[in-house]
Design an enzyme around this catalytic site. Structure first.
Site, PDB file in Angstrom:
ATOM      1  N   SER A   1       0.817  -1.194   0.000  1.00 57.58           N
ATOM      2  CA  SER A   1       0.000   0.000   0.000  1.00 57.58           C
ATOM      3  C   SER A   1       0.860   1.257   0.000  1.00 57.58           C
ATOM      4  O   SER A   1       1.607   1.492  -0.947  1.00 57.58           O
ATOM      5  CB  SER A   1      -0.972  -0.058   1.185  1.00 57.58           C
TER       6      SER A   1
ATOM      7  N   LYS B   1     -12.267   9.144  -7.906  1.00 61.46           N
ATOM      8  CA  LYS B   1     -11.352  10.293  -7.845  1.00 61.46           C
ATOM      9  C   LYS B   1     -10.100   9.942  -7.061  1.00 61.46           C
ATOM     10  O   LYS B   1      -8.977  10.252  -7.486  1.00 61.46           O
ATOM     11  CB  LYS B   1     -12.059  11.499  -7.217  1.00 61.46           C
TER      12      LYS B   1
END
Length: 165
Positions: A75, A115
């Site tokens: 991540s 987004k």
């Protein structure tokens, strides 16, 4: 002189403040190189961006080193590794799963998810292009949460080398 520092926990504001202070101390001490040892499951987006900016602004070259064997740069760790001047992984480590995760109460708006994913994807691509790494694969770690081993990362041009120590 080589300066060592560790990211061996989640990426949080407090941990990033400490790492940014380490980078500044390395510069003041006249270090010629900083080795950032990485073993993280990831963490928070905004602190990650603060650390990336500190890495990009650092006059001292920074080696991101995913270590020890069995460690990961998952991540947020994937972005941080991608930002470093030299990206290194120990054998039996992995990198990836850089897709944004949303934690909160209730439903998350699909447009907000899109987004955030597009923003994260563009940042990863920019880091990869800056460091001449495989932008296509690194982008896939964001949009599809892909993961690879150290050997695969080297073969795909995601990292610069594999080192035992």
């Amino acid at each position: 002189m080589v300066w060592l520092t560790d990211l061996n926990a989640e990426v949080t504001s407090g941990r990033v403040e400490s790492l940014v202070a380490d980078l500044a101390a390395a510069e003041r001490a006249g270090a010629e190189l900083v080795i950032l040892r990485i073993d993280t499951p990831g963490g928070m987006l905004e602190p990650m961006r603060v650390l990336i900016q500190a890495i990009l602004d650092s006059p001292v070259p920074i080696v991101g080193y995913v270590t020890p064997a069995g460690a990961r740069a998952s991540s947020a760790g994937t972005y941080i590794l991608a930002a470093t001047h030299v990206a290194v992984m120990a054998p039996a480590t992995n990198v990836g799963s850089a897709k944004p995760v949303f934690i909160g109460f209730g439903e998350i708006d699909e447009d907000a998810k899109l987004k955030a994913t597009n923003d994260a994807s563009a940042q990863m691509r920019a880091l990869a292009q800056l460091r001449n790494r495989n932008a296509d694969w690194l982008e896939q770690s964001v949009v599809a949460a892909k993961n690879i081993t150290a050997e695969e990362a080297l073969g795909l041009g995601v990292i610069d080398l594999i080192a035992v120590n």
